[in-house]
Design a protein around this motif. Structure first.
Motif, PDB file in Angstrom:
ATOM      1  N   LEU A  78      47.497  23.451  79.952  1.00  0.00           N
ATOM      2  CA  LEU A  78      47.990  22.991  78.624  1.00  0.00           C
ATOM      3  C   LEU A  78      47.972  24.283  78.065  1.00  0.00           C
ATOM      4  O   LEU A  78      48.905  24.615  77.310  1.00  0.00           O
ATOM      5  N   ARG A  79      47.323  25.568  78.159  1.00  0.00           N
ATOM      6  CA  ARG A  79      47.309  26.496  77.740  1.00  0.00           C
ATOM      7  C   ARG A  79      48.359  27.171  78.334  1.00  0.00           C
ATOM      8  O   ARG A  79      49.346  28.684  77.345  1.00  0.00           O
ATOM      9  N   ARG A  80      48.234  27.178  79.621  1.00  0.00           N
ATOM     10  CA  ARG A  80      50.347  27.797  79.601  1.00  0.00           C
ATOM     11  C   ARG A  80      51.481  27.483  79.449  1.00  0.00           C
ATOM     12  O   ARG A  80      52.295  28.206  78.014  1.00  0.00           O
ATOM     13  N   MET A  81      51.285  26.264  78.976  1.00  0.00           N
ATOM     14  CA  MET A  81      51.976  25.371  77.890  1.00  0.00           C
ATOM     15  C   MET A  81      52.073  25.877  76.302  1.00  0.00           C
ATOM     16  O   MET A  81      53.163  26.058  76.219  1.00  0.00           O
ATOM     17  N   ALA A 141      47.870   8.222  64.980  1.00  0.00           N
ATOM     18  CA  ALA A 141      48.203   8.660  63.722  1.00  0.00           C
ATOM     19  C   ALA A 141      48.468   9.588  64.106  1.00  0.00           C
ATOM     20  O   ALA A 141      48.648  10.822  63.526  1.00  0.00           O
ATOM     21  N   LEU A 142      48.721   9.964  65.352  1.00  0.00           N
ATOM     22  CA  LEU A 142      48.436  11.438  65.655  1.00  0.00           C
ATOM     23  C   LEU A 142      50.030  12.326  66.790  1.00  0.00           C
ATOM     24  O   LEU A 142      49.626  11.492  67.401  1.00  0.00           O
ATOM     25  N   HIS A 143      49.630  13.154  66.308  1.00  0.00           N
ATOM     26  CA  HIS A 143      51.479  13.374  67.324  1.00  0.00           C
ATOM     27  C   HIS A 143      51.051  14.957  67.076  1.00  0.00           C
ATOM     28  O   HIS A 143      50.786  16.027  66.424  1.00  0.00           O
ATOM     29  N   LEU A 144      51.982  15.989  68.036  1.00  0.00           N
ATOM     30  CA  LEU A 144      52.238  17.754  68.535  1.00  0.00           C
ATOM     31  C   LEU A 144      53.323  17.862  67.399  1.00  0.00           C
ATOM     32  O   LEU A 144      54.431  17.479  68.293  1.00  0.00           O
ATOM     33  N   ARG A 145      53.565  18.982  67.009  1.00  0.00           N
ATOM     34  CA  ARG A 145      55.021  19.080  67.159  1.00  0.00           C
ATOM     35  C   ARG A 145      54.948  20.425  66.831  1.00  0.00           C
ATOM     36  O   ARG A 145      53.784  21.310  65.632  1.00  0.00           O
ATOM     37  N   LEU A 162      57.553  22.192  75.299  1.00  0.00           N
ATOM     38  CA  LEU A 162      57.136  20.856  76.666  1.00  0.00           C
ATOM     39  C   LEU A 162      55.517  20.513  76.416  1.00  0.00           C
ATOM     40  O   LEU A 162      55.320  19.807  76.882  1.00  0.00           O
ATOM     41  N   LEU A 163      55.012  22.128  76.108  1.00  0.00           N
ATOM     42  CA  LEU A 163      53.207  20.851  75.437  1.00  0.00           C
ATOM     43  C   LEU A 163      53.308  20.124  74.429  1.00  0.00           C
ATOM     44  O   LEU A 163      52.846  18.577  74.345  1.00  0.00           O
ATOM     45  N   ASP A 164      54.328  20.048  73.178  1.00  0.00           N
ATOM     46  CA  ASP A 164      55.027  18.506  72.737  1.00  0.00           C
ATOM     47  C   ASP A 164      54.654  17.433  73.027  1.00  0.00           C
ATOM     48  O   ASP A 164      53.927  15.896  72.803  1.00  0.00           O
ATOM     49  N   GLU A 165      55.637  17.335  74.074  1.00  0.00           N
ATOM     50  CA  GLU A 165      56.093  16.465  74.907  1.00  0.00           C
ATOM     51  C   GLU A 165      54.931  15.478  75.585  1.00  0.00           C
ATOM     52  O   GLU A 165      54.805  14.501  75.843  1.00  0.00           O
ATOM     53  N   ASN A 166      54.672  16.993  76.454  1.00  0.00           N
ATOM     54  CA  ASN A 166      52.718  16.007  77.091  1.00  0.00           C
ATOM     55  C   ASN A 166      52.115  16.135  77.067  1.00  0.00           C
ATOM     56  O   ASN A 166      51.862  14.114  76.512  1.00  0.00           O
ATOM     57  N   VAL A 167      51.543  16.228  75.599  1.00  0.00           N
ATOM     58  CA  VAL A 167      50.559  15.389  74.776  1.00  0.00           C
ATOM     59  C   VAL A 167      50.812  14.647  73.418  1.00  0.00           C
ATOM     60  O   VAL A 167      49.942  13.370  73.871  1.00  0.00           O
TER      61      VAL A 167
END
Length: 392
Positions: free
Chosen positions: A95-98, A45-49, A105-110
């Motif tokens: 994570l902070r660098r992304m 139910a969770l994702h980053l965008r 790239l942050l979205d993709e990783n998480v």
């Protein structure tokens, strides 16, 4: 009393205060409570965008205040980012660098790690955004990503229970200042009715703020600081804290801290709502523990014993004060900018001793605008005293 408030966005409750009075803190906590949303959600139910947390597919819940809509967009705080990194085992620095340099790239990783265990459950603590009648949803704030067994101990409830314990203890006290950050709540309490003379400790000391002399006002008051975190950044604690009256420097004794951890059982999916009985038992325990702690910390015998413990080391003369402060800063990982302020306060304080270093650290803590940084620095005062005395 000076006061600073920080508001995350116009659509959510303000989330910060520095050196506020008790009335303003209570008002702020009540405002936050009206926007809080705590939900147990599966990874699916969770994702980053665009670097923001999206919750989708969690059922709305009917509560006393109406229908609670969960699905929405929530902008993560730095604390929430830390929770994401911890729970998904992504190095925090990466994570902070992304987030700073490459949000896609942050979205993709998480999202990849969330898909790895789609049925894994988390607690999301958030503030809802305003959703006016007929208007589209406004993004809220993701405050933390926590274990689904995290036990809610909210700041307002903890504060009321703690103050009730203070009242039950029978000691005359007053709240001297309150801080609220994304991580913690701090409430400083003092009792000038319980004060001892500390002429040896304050001999030759001057307040770096107004030049008043510790020889003329050699008094130290008993007190303590109440802290709580709603976002997994520490237990509910009461830490003894003595206050030097001539400069208002606070000295916390972390070895004697009383704490209550946030640990509960696994919870079902959906909006979190603790039963009245569970909350009542938890708060009764907090009230009882607080009353016991206050009776211990607000005693003349306790304060006198703490003063005697530090006097010998505090009187150690420093042959090369600048080098001693550099040594203390390095050994305690104090940054260069703060170290330079400490050195300035040390010179103005006039005590060329290890005790002078201790006082310079606690006076510097008073002027830091970051309340978490200030509390952490104040807690280093006694280790700094030991390090300075050993360096000589």
């Amino acid at each position: 009393m000076t006061q600073q408030f920080a508001e995350r966005a116009t659509s959510v409750a303000p989330t910060g205060a520095r050196n506020a009075d008790l009335r303003d803190l209570v008002h702020l906590l009540e405002e936050q409570n009206s926007r809080k949303l705590d939900v147990i959600a599966q990874s699916s139910a969770l994702h980053l965008r665009d670097g923001k947390v999206h919750i989708e597919g969690v059922e709305s819940v009917l509560t006393e205040s109406g229908v609670t809509n969960v699905d929405g967009i929530y902008r993560p705080t730095a604390v929430a980012d830390e929770g994401i990194a911890d729970k998904l085992r992504i190095p925090l620095a990466y994570l902070r660098r992304m987030r700073a340099e490459n949000v896609p790239l942050l979205d993709e990783n998480v999202n990849a790690w969330l898909r790895q265990e789609p049925e894994r459950k988390f607690m999301v603590r958030a503030f809802r955004g305003d959703r006016g009648p007929g208007l589209p949803p406004v993004e809220g704030v993701a405050r933390a990503l926590l274990s689904d067994s995290y036990k809610l101990m909210d700041n307002f409830d903890m504060l009321m229970a703690a103050l009730d314990g203070v009242r039950q203890s029978g000691h005359p006290t007053h709240v001297t200042g309150c801080d609220l950050t994304d991580r913690r709540m701090y409430v400083r309490v003092e009792s000038e009715a319980v004060a001892v003379q500390a002429r040896t400790l304050l001999r030759g000391y001057r307040s770096p703020f107004d030049g008043r002399s510790g020889d003329e006002l050699p008094m130290i008051s008993a007190g303590f600081v109440i802290t709580n975190s709603e976002v997994g950044s520490g237990a509910y604690t009461i830490t003894p804290r003595v206050v030097v009256q001539v400069c208002r420097n606070g000295l916390t004794e972390t070895k004697d801290v009383m704490r209550a951890v946030h640990l509960g059982g696994k919870q079902d999916e959906g909006v979190v709502s603790w039963s009245g009985q569970t909350q009542r038992k938890t708060l009764e325990l907090i009230t009882s523990k607080t009353a016991d702690a206050v009776r211990t910390f607000l005693s003349r015998e306790y304060v006198e014993a703490k003063v005697r413990q530090v006097e010998a080391a505090a009187g150690k003369t420093l042959e090369e004060p600048t080098k001693a402060i550099e040594h203390v800063a390095k050994s305690l990982s104090i940054g260069t900018e703060v170290r330079d302020v400490i050195l300035s306060h040390f010179v103005r304080g006039g005590q060329m001793t290890a005790g002078g270093v201790m006082q310079a650290i606690t006076s510097t803590a008073q002027i830091l605008t970051d309340a978490d940084q200030a509390a952490a620095l104040e807690a280093l005062a006694l280790p700094a005293l030991t390090a300075a005395a050993a360096h000589g």
